[in-house]
Design a protein around this motif. Structure first.
Motif, PDB file in Angstrom:
ATOM      1  N   THR A  56     -25.332 -67.572 -68.223  1.00 61.81           N
ATOM      2  CA  THR A  56     -24.862 -65.965 -67.942  1.00 61.81           C
ATOM      3  C   THR A  56     -25.679 -65.225 -67.637  1.00 61.81           C
ATOM      4  O   THR A  56     -27.417 -65.357 -68.531  1.00 61.81           O
ATOM      5  CB  THR A  56     -23.506 -65.668 -68.781  1.00 61.81           C
ATOM      6  N   MET A  57     -25.886 -63.931 -66.924  1.00 65.49           N
ATOM      7  CA  MET A  57     -27.055 -62.812 -66.920  1.00 65.49           C
ATOM      8  C   MET A  57     -26.491 -62.462 -68.145  1.00 65.49           C
ATOM      9  O   MET A  57     -27.582 -60.804 -68.269  1.00 65.49           O
ATOM     10  CB  MET A  57     -27.229 -62.142 -65.556  1.00 65.49           C
ATOM     11  N   ALA A  58     -25.640 -61.998 -69.067  1.00 65.30           N
ATOM     12  CA  ALA A  58     -25.948 -61.369 -70.195  1.00 65.30           C
ATOM     13  C   ALA A  58     -27.380 -61.392 -70.829  1.00 65.30           C
ATOM     14  O   ALA A  58     -27.518 -61.673 -71.191  1.00 65.30           O
ATOM     15  CB  ALA A  58     -25.016 -61.879 -71.213  1.00 65.30           C
ATOM     16  N   GLY A  59     -28.138 -60.159 -70.596  1.00 69.91           N
ATOM     17  CA  GLY A  59     -29.293 -59.377 -71.223  1.00 69.91           C
ATOM     18  C   GLY A  59     -29.977 -59.673 -70.970  1.00 69.91           C
ATOM     19  O   GLY A  59     -31.401 -59.982 -70.971  1.00 69.91           O
ATOM     20  N   GLN A  60     -29.817 -60.270 -69.278  1.00 68.93           N
ATOM     21  CA  GLN A  60     -31.103 -61.362 -68.824  1.00 68.93           C
ATOM     22  C   GLN A  60     -31.176 -60.662 -66.551  1.00 68.93           C
ATOM     23  O   GLN A  60     -29.612 -59.814 -66.682  1.00 68.93           O
ATOM     24  CB  GLN A  60     -31.364 -62.683 -68.589  1.00 68.93           C
ATOM     25  N   PHE A 233     -12.114 -55.982 -71.946  1.00 61.39           N
ATOM     26  CA  PHE A 233     -12.121 -56.881 -73.379  1.00 61.39           C
ATOM     27  C   PHE A 233     -13.525 -56.561 -73.941  1.00 61.39           C
ATOM     28  O   PHE A 233     -13.001 -56.218 -75.021  1.00 61.39           O
ATOM     29  CB  PHE A 233     -12.744 -58.788 -72.823  1.00 61.39           C
ATOM     30  N   GLY A 234     -14.438 -55.989 -73.241  1.00 63.36           N
ATOM     31  CA  GLY A 234     -15.692 -55.072 -74.519  1.00 63.36           C
ATOM     32  C   GLY A 234     -14.809 -54.027 -74.954  1.00 63.36           C
ATOM     33  O   GLY A 234     -15.344 -53.383 -75.953  1.00 63.36           O
ATOM     34  N   ALA A 242     -23.036 -57.545 -73.471  1.00 59.93           N
ATOM     35  CA  ALA A 242     -23.179 -59.437 -74.339  1.00 59.93           C
ATOM     36  C   ALA A 242     -22.699 -59.623 -75.042  1.00 59.93           C
ATOM     37  O   ALA A 242     -22.039 -61.704 -74.998  1.00 59.93           O
ATOM     38  CB  ALA A 242     -25.060 -59.163 -74.704  1.00 59.93           C
ATOM     39  N   GLU A 243     -22.131 -58.636 -75.687  1.00 61.79           N
ATOM     40  CA  GLU A 243     -21.233 -60.107 -76.968  1.00 61.79           C
ATOM     41  C   GLU A 243     -20.029 -60.274 -76.286  1.00 61.79           C
ATOM     42  O   GLU A 243     -18.514 -61.849 -76.381  1.00 61.79           O
ATOM     43  CB  GLU A 243     -21.010 -59.186 -77.789  1.00 61.79           C
ATOM     44  N   TRP A 245     -19.132 -61.601 -72.862  1.00 58.38           N
ATOM     45  CA  TRP A 245     -19.827 -62.635 -71.229  1.00 58.38           C
ATOM     46  C   TRP A 245     -19.756 -63.436 -72.935  1.00 58.38           C
ATOM     47  O   TRP A 245     -19.082 -64.931 -72.505  1.00 58.38           O
ATOM     48  CB  TRP A 245     -21.480 -62.018 -71.218  1.00 58.38           C
ATOM     49  N   GLY A 246     -20.009 -63.713 -74.193  1.00 61.49           N
ATOM     50  CA  GLY A 246     -20.237 -64.427 -74.838  1.00 61.49           C
ATOM     51  C   GLY A 246     -19.176 -65.288 -75.195  1.00 61.49           C
ATOM     52  O   GLY A 246     -18.640 -66.299 -75.204  1.00 61.49           O
ATOM     53  N   VAL A 247     -17.270 -64.741 -75.312  1.00 60.08           N
ATOM     54  CA  VAL A 247     -16.605 -65.057 -75.516  1.00 60.08           C
ATOM     55  C   VAL A 247     -16.206 -65.802 -74.736  1.00 60.08           C
ATOM     56  O   VAL A 247     -15.793 -66.931 -74.164  1.00 60.08           O
ATOM     57  CB  VAL A 247     -15.598 -64.021 -75.600  1.00 60.08           C
ATOM     58  N   MET A 248     -16.573 -64.885 -73.251  1.00 62.12           N
ATOM     59  CA  MET A 248     -16.085 -65.864 -71.856  1.00 62.12           C
ATOM     60  C   MET A 248     -16.923 -66.755 -72.025  1.00 62.12           C
ATOM     61  O   MET A 248     -16.216 -67.867 -70.949  1.00 62.12           O
ATOM     62  CB  MET A 248     -16.151 -63.958 -70.406  1.00 62.12           C
ATOM     63  N   ASP A 249     -17.684 -66.762 -72.157  1.00 64.60           N
ATOM     64  CA  ASP A 249     -18.670 -68.279 -72.091  1.00 64.60           C
ATOM     65  C   ASP A 249     -18.367 -69.299 -72.569  1.00 64.60           C
ATOM     66  O   ASP A 249     -18.534 -70.890 -72.408  1.00 64.60           O
ATOM     67  CB  ASP A 249     -20.519 -67.556 -72.033  1.00 64.60           C
ATOM     68  N   ARG A 250     -17.572 -69.265 -73.574  1.00 65.31           N
ATOM     69  CA  ARG A 250     -17.296 -70.438 -74.123  1.00 65.31           C
ATOM     70  C   ARG A 250     -15.889 -71.171 -73.637  1.00 65.31           C
ATOM     71  O   ARG A 250     -15.531 -70.775 -72.784  1.00 65.31           O
ATOM     72  CB  ARG A 250     -16.757 -69.899 -75.923  1.00 65.31           C
ATOM     73  N   PRO A 251     -15.671 -72.009 -74.270  1.00 64.99           N
ATOM     74  CA  PRO A 251     -15.219 -73.410 -73.669  1.00 64.99           C
ATOM     75  C   PRO A 251     -13.694 -73.028 -73.278  1.00 64.99           C
ATOM     76  O   PRO A 251     -13.156 -72.515 -74.204  1.00 64.99           O
ATOM     77  CB  PRO A 251     -14.805 -74.242 -74.718  1.00 64.99           C
ATOM     78  N   ARG A 252     -13.125 -72.690 -72.352  1.00 65.00           N
ATOM     79  CA  ARG A 252     -11.596 -72.972 -71.793  1.00 65.00           C
ATOM     80  C   ARG A 252     -11.425 -71.110 -72.194  1.00 65.00           C
ATOM     81  O   ARG A 252      -9.763 -70.791 -72.149  1.00 65.00           O
ATOM     82  CB  ARG A 252     -10.874 -73.404 -72.050  1.00 65.00           C
ATOM     83  N   GLN A 253     -12.354 -70.648 -73.058  1.00 58.60           N
ATOM     84  CA  GLN A 253     -11.579 -69.077 -72.950  1.00 58.60           C
ATOM     85  C   GLN A 253     -10.995 -69.316 -74.086  1.00 58.60           C
ATOM     86  O   GLN A 253      -9.802 -68.286 -73.962  1.00 58.60           O
ATOM     87  CB  GLN A 253     -11.892 -67.970 -71.608  1.00 58.60           C
TER      88      GLN A 253
END
Length: 358
Positions: A56-60, A233-234, A242-243, A245-253
């Motif tokens: 993901t682009m979170a922070g990038q 959600f944030g 960024a945090e 996005w970290g949850v969203m990027d986990r397997p199958r949310q």
């Protein structure tokens, strides 16, 4: 270089099996919020997923994520055919009913009459056409017309060139989605419904594609997606973007509990409303009723989304993961797509299209 790429991209809409062996092809789905890539090889008539990448682009930014992708891809990405997609504002895919004519005559006609069908001045765009029913015998035919502003194409080419990625082809997002569905349909041997709505729920742009047994007949970009859910959600959990996005990027949310489902409800409701408008329009214009909704893309893994589509549209709905039909030898790659398969669908459609250039 620009013209050679754009003149070929609509060939990706058709499936033609390549020779017995082909070199690996990389489909690269890079958006303002994420980067996903798959490398696909084919031996005889069996596709194999060689490797994949997801970030993901979170922070990038795009440049740093592309650099991460290129530096970590072994063997060297420059030794592979890489295909990318265009979508969003400044691009257009339309389906026209026209008098039947040969393909060469169609291109000449569109070169003259493009302004009649497209909202962009013809000298500012790259355009191509394909006859979707080339073997039809009626007096009319269905034509897919795709166009992209020259400035968008040239900017993307420059970006990838500076990132040490040599593009072998460029197509439209709906074309890549159609290609993936034609090759890896959830209904083998064409036994599925006659008209289906494929909804790719992206992060920023979602795509609605109506597929008939003969191929695509309607597509639309809808400017909403799981990025809206991330923000909500944030806010609910009081965490950074960024945090979230970290949850969203986990397997199958599968984390985030009820807060994630709560955050997803407004976006899902709005998306269903937009899809309903398009389905009603298509049914009225074409006198064809949609029989099923197929959900895919990263946002299709949000909790409750399949049931919401079924309830609101009154149609059967399912989540589509095409990787269940693809051979995967590497256990790490297999686990990645087992957890996030629908998120890689556009990248897969791009890679499959790379085998269609022969």
């Amino acid at each position: 270089m620009v013209n050679s790429i754009l003149q070929r991209y609509l060939q990706f809409i058709k499936r033609r099996l390549p020779p017995e062996t082909e070199g690996p092809v990389i489909g690269l789905d890079l958006t303002e919020s994420s980067c996903r890539a798959v490398e696909l090889s084919l031996v005889k008539d069996r596709y194999e997923l060689v490797r994949c990448f997801c970030s993901t682009m979170a922070g990038q930014d795009e440049k740093s994520v592309l650099k991460e992708l290129v530096s970590g891809w072994q063997p060297d990405m420059t030794e592979r055919d890489v295909l990318v997609a265009l979508s969003g504002r400044g691009t257009l895919v339309r389906y026209l009913d026209m008098p039947r004519m040969p393909a060469k005559e169609l291109r000449r006609a569109m070169a003259i009459e493009a302004d009649k069908y497209l909202p962009f001045p013809k000298d500012t765009i790259h355009m191509d056409t394909v006859i979707l029913d080339p073997h039809g015998t009626g007096r009319r035919m269905t034509v897919l017309v795709a166009a992209a502003k020259k400035e968008i194409v040239e900017a993307r080419q420059k970006f990838f060139r500076e990132g040490a990625v040599s593009l072998a082809g460029m197509t439209m997002g709906p074309v890549a989605l159609a290609n993936a569905f034609l090759v890896f349909s959830p209904d083998p041997e064409g036994r599925g419904p006659g008209a289906q709505a494929i909804v790719h729920v992206g992060e920023v742009i979602s795509t609605l594609l109506i597929m008939m047994r003969e191929g695509p007949r309607f597509s639309r970009d809808i400017f909403m997606g799981s990025q809206d859910v991330v923000r909500a959600f944030g806010n609910i959990q009081g965490v950074s973007l960024a945090e979230a996005w970290g949850v969203m990027d986990r397997p199958r949310q599968d984390e985030g509990g009820g807060d994630l489902a709560q955050a997803a409800k407004p976006m899902i409701s709005n998306l269903i409303g937009e899809v309903r408008l398009s389905l009603d329009y298509f049914a009225t214009e074409k006198n064809v009723m949609i029989e099923r909704v197929v959900l895919t893309g990263p946002g299709s893994m949000l909790p409750g989304i399949v049931g919401a589509f079924e309830d609101r549209l009154g149609l059967p709905a399912l989540s589509w993961d095409p990787f269940e039909q693809i051979q995967i030898s590497d256990p790490t790659v297999r686990e990645t797509v087992r957890q996030r398969g629908p998120a890689f669908v556009l990248a897969l459609g791009l890679a499959v299209g790379g085998y269609d250039q022969g």
